[in-house]
Design a protein around this motif. Sequence first.
Motif, mmCIF file in Angstrom:
data_model
loop_
_atom_site.group_PDB
_atom_site.id
_atom_site.type_symbol
_atom_site.label_atom_id
_atom_site.label_comp_id
_atom_site.label_asym_id
_atom_site.label_seq_id
_atom_site.Cartn_x
_atom_site.Cartn_y
_atom_site.Cartn_z
ATOM 1 N N MET A 1 0.847 -1.176 0.000
ATOM 2 C CA MET A 1 0.000 0.000 0.000
ATOM 3 C C MET A 1 0.895 1.243 0.000
ATOM 4 O O MET A 1 1.827 1.343 0.791
ATOM 5 N N THR A 2 0.605 2.175 -0.885
ATOM 6 C CA THR A 2 1.389 3.403 -0.958
ATOM 7 C C THR A 2 0.990 4.355 0.175
ATOM 8 O O THR A 2 -0.031 4.167 0.826
ATOM 9 N N ASN A 3 1.806 5.375 0.362
ATOM 10 C CA ASN A 3 1.509 6.365 1.399
ATOM 11 C C ASN A 3 0.164 7.036 1.152
ATOM 12 O O ASN A 3 -0.607 7.255 2.092
ATOM 13 N N ILE A 4 -0.124 7.374 -0.095
ATOM 14 C CA ILE A 4 -1.387 8.064 -0.385
ATOM 15 C C ILE A 4 -2.579 7.138 -0.143
ATOM 16 O O ILE A 4 -3.601 7.562 0.373
ATOM 17 N N GLU A 5 -2.438 5.857 -0.466
ATOM 18 C CA GLU A 5 -3.520 4.899 -0.198
ATOM 19 C C GLU A 5 -3.740 4.736 1.303
ATOM 20 O O GLU A 5 -4.881 4.680 1.768
ATOM 21 N N GLY B 1 -3.331 17.139 8.614
ATOM 22 C CA GLY B 1 -2.427 16.412 9.503
ATOM 23 C C GLY B 1 -2.179 14.992 9.043
ATOM 24 O O GLY B 1 -1.040 14.503 9.081
ATOM 25 N N ILE B 2 -3.213 14.318 8.587
ATOM 26 C CA ILE B 2 -3.061 12.945 8.091
ATOM 27 C C ILE B 2 -2.176 12.929 6.856
ATOM 28 O O ILE B 2 -1.274 12.088 6.735
ATOM 29 N N LEU B 3 -2.407 13.842 5.940
ATOM 30 C CA LEU B 3 -1.602 13.881 4.710
ATOM 31 C C LEU B 3 -0.135 14.154 5.000
ATOM 32 O O LEU B 3 0.744 13.578 4.353
ATOM 33 N N THR B 4 0.149 14.977 5.997
ATOM 34 C CA THR B 4 1.553 15.225 6.347
ATOM 35 C C THR B 4 2.135 14.062 7.146
ATOM 36 O O THR B 4 3.286 13.687 6.934
ATOM 37 N N ASP B 5 1.348 13.469 8.046
ATOM 38 C CA ASP B 5 1.826 12.324 8.830
ATOM 39 C C ASP B 5 2.220 11.152 7.938
ATOM 40 O O ASP B 5 3.188 10.450 8.221
ATOM 41 N N TYR B 6 1.464 10.933 6.869
ATOM 42 C CA TYR B 6 1.744 9.837 5.944
ATOM 43 C C TYR B 6 2.703 10.257 4.836
ATOM 44 O O TYR B 6 2.915 9.522 3.880
ATOM 45 N N GLN B 7 3.273 11.437 4.959
ATOM 46 C CA GLN B 7 4.267 11.976 4.032
ATOM 47 C C GLN B 7 3.764 12.021 2.591
ATOM 48 O O GLN B 7 4.513 11.795 1.646
#
Length: 87
Positions: A1-5, A27-33
């Motif tokens: 699974m990719t970071n965006i997924e 926050g989620i988008l930054t936490d998952y880089q």
Amino acid sequence: MTNIEAAMARIKQLECPTGELTKRVTGILTDYQVADINSISIVRVNALDRDGEQAYCAKLANDTEIVFRAISGDDDYVAKVTEVNIG
């Protein structure tokens, strides 16, 4: 699974105070880089609202768009994300 997924899966589970929805998604988008905090812009997209759900679009610097819908509870205090899709 990719970071965006993985980030999208986490966003799909999100329940939070209505006023914090965009902050939590950022926050989620930054936490998952997925993106740097300064490159994320989240806007309301009224044209995509349906069945009482409010639509939002998270625009990232690499031209990726993540569209998500959320519905607020009866007291309009808690928002629950109901759907998440790429562009």
